[in-house]
Write an enzyme that holds these catalytic residues in place. Structure first.
Site, PDB file in Angstrom:
ATOM      1  N   ARG A   1       0.925  -1.269   0.094  1.00  0.00           N
ATOM      2  CA  ARG A   1      -0.012  -0.087   0.051  1.00  0.00           C
ATOM      3  C   ARG A   1       0.826   1.369   0.027  1.00  0.00           C
ATOM      4  O   ARG A   1       0.487   2.225  -0.484  1.00  0.00           O
ATOM      5  CB  ARG A   1      -0.999   0.101   1.225  1.00  0.00           C
ATOM      6  CG  ARG A   1      -2.184   1.079   1.022  1.00  0.00           C
ATOM      7  CD  ARG A   1      -3.235   0.778   2.071  1.00  0.00           C
ATOM      8  NE  ARG A   1      -2.656   0.950   3.524  1.00  0.00           N
ATOM      9  CZ  ARG A   1      -3.433   0.501   4.509  1.00  0.00           C
ATOM     10  NH1 ARG A   1      -4.619   0.211   4.362  1.00  0.00           N
ATOM     11  NH2 ARG A   1      -2.916   0.770   5.740  1.00  0.00           N
TER      12      ARG A   1
ATOM     13  N   LYS B   1      -2.784   6.659   1.044  1.00  0.00           N
ATOM     14  CA  LYS B   1      -2.439   6.835   2.665  1.00  0.00           C
ATOM     15  C   LYS B   1      -1.786   8.110   2.665  1.00  0.00           C
ATOM     16  O   LYS B   1      -0.434   8.011   2.790  1.00  0.00           O
ATOM     17  CB  LYS B   1      -2.242   5.810   3.371  1.00  0.00           C
ATOM     18  CG  LYS B   1      -2.678   5.677   4.908  1.00  0.00           C
ATOM     19  CD  LYS B   1      -2.316   4.536   5.559  1.00  0.00           C
ATOM     20  CE  LYS B   1      -2.750   4.584   6.854  1.00  0.00           C
ATOM     21  NZ  LYS B   1      -4.403   4.646   7.190  1.00  0.00           N
TER      22      LYS B   1
END
Ligand SMILES: *Cc1c(COP(=O)(O)O)cnc(C)c1O
Length: 339
Positions: free
Chosen positions: A80, A183
């Site tokens: 991620r 993120k």
């Protein structure tokens, strides 16, 4: 072992002994080094400061009954962060370097890993920032990757008890084709108006709707949403949601419990039909939701009528926590023991 009040740790920063760093210069990452100084000197024109060129991760290390320290699905966090890095035109941190940095950060701060049975864990925060100086808008040529750790207690003071949520309609966290799937700090900055508004009205967190139509559920603060009805686990699909590793794990555990799993656009009107609803993420794992209020229309959705979390949320919570602490079987090798 340190003498911290393990049972009453806040979800906040506690200074530990070391953190780990690597610099990206001339096209490659330097050897990992460690530092005791929890400040970094940074160029006044660094892109992270002006143009939000930064991304981070959040995962936890859990100490089991056997004293061993366990990481949960760290490779998903590594992937991620690479996705976020690509999204903001930053260099990717390879899996091996990511792993080496978090293991080093834990091993240098072993006394800060909370003892088993306290409900606390060691929060791990990898951070990637543009440090090169630019005044025009373009990606930096230098970056810093660092990992710090800090012992944390529960995210919500309520613990595993129902929280109340406010639906926010006058600000958005992320745009449909924006940075919602990355993120990055910018999304958090954008979320603050909603966070503050929900708190001012006495709620624990905001619920964000899709920015375009205000018709579908996106996220709850910095956590994914799920609802349970008719033996089915339903979670939103959207181009502005951050894909939660906790949610991904809960979907698998729900299937293993014999539930159907649906990931699809989730209209807000469907809130009326759920038997249980909750928010999920590394920080709180699962926060059961007892009340959702659309603060502009006054419409209320109530759950947990007896004041307790629902049976399926409870079972999911106990199962994922059991795997993380090493109390129960880990059928998918999600956990890696590091000592
Ligand atoms: C980190 C994060 C989550 C939770 O993801 P986990 O991998 O489960 O910790 C959910 N939503 C947002 C916006 C996040 O930043």
């Amino acid at each position: 072992m340190l003498e911290l009040d393990w049972g009453h740790l806040p979800f906040g920063y506690v200074k530990t002994d070391y953190h780990v760093r690597s610099y990206f210069r001339n096209g490659s990452w330097t050897e990992l080094e460690f530092s005791t100084d929890d400040r970094i000197p940074i160029h006044i024109a660094a892109t992270a400061l002006h143009y939000g060129q930064q991304a981070f991760e959040g995962l936890k290390a859990y100490r089991g009954k056997d004293g061993k320290i366990r990481l949960f699905r760290w490779k998903e966090n590594a992937k991620r962060l690479q996705h976020s890095a690509r999204g903001l035109h930053m260099p990717e941190v390879p899996d091996e370097m990511f792993y080496e940095a978090i293991v080093k950060a834990i091993k240098l701060n072993l006394g800060f890993v909370p003892p088993y049975g306290t409900g606390a864990s060691l929060y791990i925060r990898p951070l990637l920032i543009g440090t090169g100086a630019e005044v025009g808008v373009k990606p930096a040529s230098e970056y810093l990757f660092l990992v710090f750790v800090t012992p944390v207690g529960p995210y919500f003071k309520e613990g595993f008890n129902p929280v109340s949520i406010a639906i926010i309609r006058d600000s958005d966290r992320a745009a449909p084709l924006g940075t919602g799937t990355f993120k990055v700090g910018g999304n958090y900055a954008a979320s603050l108006r909603g966070v503050i508004k929900s708190k001012e009205h006495g709620y624990s967190a905001p619920m964000y709707l899709d920015a375009k139509e205000k018709k579908y559920i996106d996220e709850i603060g910095a956590a994914n949403f799920f609802g349970i009805k008719n033996n089915t686990y339903v979670t939103p699909q959207s181009t502005s949601i951050l894909a939660s590793i906790t949610n991904k794990s809960l979907m698998q555990l729900a299937r293993d419990m014999g539930l159907n799993v649906e990931q699809r656009p989730l209209p807000i009107d469907e809130l009326e039909t759920f038997e249980e609803v909750g928010a999920c993420g590394t920080a709180a794992i699962i926060s059961p939701i007892g009340l959702i209020v659309d603060i502009e229309t006054g419409k209320e959705y109530r759950y947990c009528k007896d004041g307790k979390p629902g049976p399926i949320s409870t079972k999911l919570y106990q199962t994922i926590l059991g795997i993380q602490f090493g109390d129960i079987d880990d059928p998918y090798q999600w956990v890696e023991i590091i000592n």
